[in-house]
Design an enzyme around this catalytic site. Structure first.
Site, short mmCIF file in Angstrom:
data_model
loop_
_atom_site.label_atom_id
_atom_site.label_comp_id
_atom_site.label_asym_id
_atom_site.label_seq_id
_atom_site.Cartn_x
_atom_site.Cartn_y
_atom_site.Cartn_z
N GLY A 1 1.18 -2.29 4.29
CA GLY A 1 1.64 -0.92 4.19
C GLY A 1 2.89 -0.68 5.01
O GLY A 1 4.01 -0.93 4.57
N SER A 2 2.69 -0.23 6.24
CA SER A 2 3.83 0.14 7.09
C SER A 2 4.75 -1.04 7.36
O SER A 2 5.96 -0.87 7.49
CB SER A 2 3.33 0.73 8.41
OG SER A 2 2.44 -0.15 9.07
N ASP B 1 -6.77 -6.31 4.02
CA ASP B 1 -6.10 -5.02 4.16
C ASP B 1 -6.26 -4.54 5.60
O ASP B 1 -7.39 -4.37 6.07
CB ASP B 1 -6.73 -4.02 3.19
CG ASP B 1 -6.04 -2.66 3.22
OD1 ASP B 1 -5.07 -2.49 3.97
OD2 ASP B 1 -6.49 -1.77 2.47
N GLY C 1 -3.25 -4.17 9.06
CA GLY C 1 -2.47 -4.89 10.05
C GLY C 1 -1.80 -6.14 9.53
O GLY C 1 -1.47 -7.05 10.30
N HIS D 1 -1.09 -1.22 -4.25
CA HIS D 1 -2.39 -0.88 -3.69
C HIS D 1 -2.48 0.63 -3.50
O HIS D 1 -1.63 1.24 -2.84
CB HIS D 1 -2.57 -1.60 -2.35
CG HIS D 1 -3.96 -1.54 -1.82
ND1 HIS D 1 -4.97 -2.36 -2.27
CD2 HIS D 1 -4.53 -0.75 -0.86
CE1 HIS D 1 -6.09 -2.11 -1.60
NE2 HIS D 1 -5.85 -1.12 -0.76
N PHE E 1 -7.52 4.82 7.98
CA PHE E 1 -6.22 5.18 8.56
C PHE E 1 -5.27 4.00 8.46
O PHE E 1 -5.68 2.85 8.66
CB PHE E 1 -6.37 5.58 10.03
CG PHE E 1 -7.22 6.78 10.26
CD1 PHE E 1 -6.67 8.06 10.22
CD2 PHE E 1 -8.57 6.66 10.51
CE1 PHE E 1 -7.46 9.18 10.42
CE2 PHE E 1 -9.38 7.77 10.71
CZ PHE E 1 -8.82 9.05 10.66
N GLY E 2 -4.00 4.28 8.21
CA GLY E 2 -2.99 3.23 8.19
C GLY E 2 -2.46 2.95 9.58
O GLY E 2 -2.67 3.71 10.52
N GLY E 3 -1.78 1.83 9.72
CA GLY E 3 -1.10 1.51 10.97
C GLY E 3 -1.97 0.99 12.09
O GLY E 3 -1.53 0.93 13.24
N MET F 1 -12.38 4.11 -1.30
CA MET F 1 -13.10 4.31 -0.04
C MET F 1 -13.83 5.64 -0.14
O MET F 1 -13.52 6.62 0.52
CB MET F 1 -12.12 4.30 1.13
CG MET F 1 -11.57 2.92 1.43
SD MET F 1 -10.29 2.92 2.72
CE MET F 1 -8.84 3.19 1.70
N SER G 1 0.84 -1.20 0.00
CA SER G 1 0.00 0.00 0.00
C SER G 1 0.87 1.25 0.00
O SER G 1 1.58 1.53 0.98
CB SER G 1 -0.91 0.02 1.22
OG SER G 1 -1.58 1.25 1.32
N MET H 1 -9.34 7.91 -0.51
CA MET H 1 -10.27 8.31 0.55
C MET H 1 -10.81 9.70 0.27
O MET H 1 -10.05 10.59 -0.15
CB MET H 1 -9.56 8.30 1.91
CG MET H 1 -8.83 7.02 2.23
SD MET H 1 -8.00 7.13 3.84
CE MET H 1 -6.88 5.75 3.73
N ASP I 1 -4.85 3.49 -2.00
CA ASP I 1 -5.99 3.79 -1.14
C ASP I 1 -6.53 5.17 -1.46
O ASP I 1 -5.84 6.18 -1.31
CB ASP I 1 -5.56 3.74 0.33
CG ASP I 1 -5.34 2.32 0.82
OD1 ASP I 1 -6.27 1.50 0.68
OD2 ASP I 1 -4.25 2.03 1.34
N MET J 1 -11.78 -5.98 4.89
CA MET J 1 -11.01 -5.05 5.72
C MET J 1 -10.77 -5.67 7.09
O MET J 1 -11.71 -6.07 7.77
CB MET J 1 -11.77 -3.73 5.87
CG MET J 1 -11.92 -2.93 4.58
SD MET J 1 -10.33 -2.45 3.84
CE MET J 1 -9.58 -1.47 5.15
N HIS K 1 -8.30 1.03 -4.52
CA HIS K 1 -9.32 0.78 -3.50
C HIS K 1 -10.07 2.08 -3.23
O HIS K 1 -9.54 2.99 -2.61
CB HIS K 1 -8.64 0.25 -2.23
CG HIS K 1 -9.56 0.03 -1.08
ND1 HIS K 1 -9.11 -0.12 0.21
CD2 HIS K 1 -10.91 -0.06 -1.01
CE1 HIS K 1 -10.13 -0.30 1.02
NE2 HIS K 1 -11.24 -0.26 0.31
#
Length: 223
Positions: free
Chosen positions: A197-198, A175, A177, A32, A142-144, A67, A7, A36, A34, A136, A65
């Site tokens: 992602g992270s 998607d 964690g 990916h 939000f990421g992380g 959102m 991501s 928003m 995202d 999801m 994606h």
């Protein structure tokens, strides 16, 4: 087959092209994106201009994606920008089948996503019409965030229903964690496309990170 979709929301935006190219060279299967709108989710992120700017630079599948509240309104922009897979939310305001038809008519692959509180059964009638289901494993926006392990039964239910319908080639994406510790859990439940992602972008060696994540998922998916 396990597919890894990093991501770019977790990348360094000041070096987005460089980081994306490095991730592609490291073995990512897709990227990916995202999107928003600050309405469907309480955050604003990337838009069609970013997809359009990156598209000529990256020979990889763009996994977009949406959102957003009204996917039909913005769909033409993301088609024109060069998206390959367009995933919309079942919970958006537009009729899901209209969105599916519009994406398909544009010659793109179709994904449908569900928030954590939406039961798997809600999208069973759509499984034969889409190429991918995105479950999801955090609240979108939000990421992380921390992985929600109570989503594992939902993944399993969707995979079992798809198989029962003869839709054995359905991609199930997760998607939120996703990291080395959670990849085997979602893969064992039936997910084969992992958005990370992270957990990937914070590593010094992207190739090693992707390989480790892929192996962890493949071992569990094969069982």
């Amino acid at each position: 087959m396990i597919k890894i979709s990093p991501s770019i929301l977790a990348s360094d935006f000041a070096n987005l092209e460089r980081e994306s190219k490095t991730m592609v060279a490291a073995g990512a299967d897709m990227l990916h994106v995202d999107v928003m709108d600050g309405h469907f989710v309480p955050n604003i992120s990337l838009g069609a201009p970013v997809v359009a700017a990156l598209r000529p630079k990256l020979p990889i599948t763009f996994d977009v994606h949406l959102m957003i509240t009204n996917p039909l309104q913005y769909l033409p922009d993301f088609v024109k920008a060069g998206s390959d897979i367009i995933t919309f939310h079942y919970e958006s305001d537009d009729d899901p089948r209209e969105v599916i038809r519009a994406i398909r008519a544009a010659g793109k692959r179709v994904g449908v996503s569900v928030k954590p509180k939406t039961p798997a059964q809600e999208i069973f009638p759509l499984l034969e019409e889409v190429d991918m289901v995105l479950v999801m494993t955090v609240e979108p926006g939000f990421g992380g965030q921390k992985f929600m392990d109570d989503m594992l039964p939902k993944i399993r239910q969707i995979r079992e229903k798809a198989n029962a319908l003869g839709k054995t080639d359905l991609d199930i994406q997760v998607d939120g964690g996703i990291a080395d510790a959670t990849a085997p859990l979602v893969a064992a439940a039936g997910a084969n496309v992992l958005v990370a992602g992270s957990s990937l972008f914070r590593q010094d060696d992207y190739a090693a990170g992707i390989l480790k994540l892929r192996r962890a998922a493949e071992e569990a998916y094969a069982k």
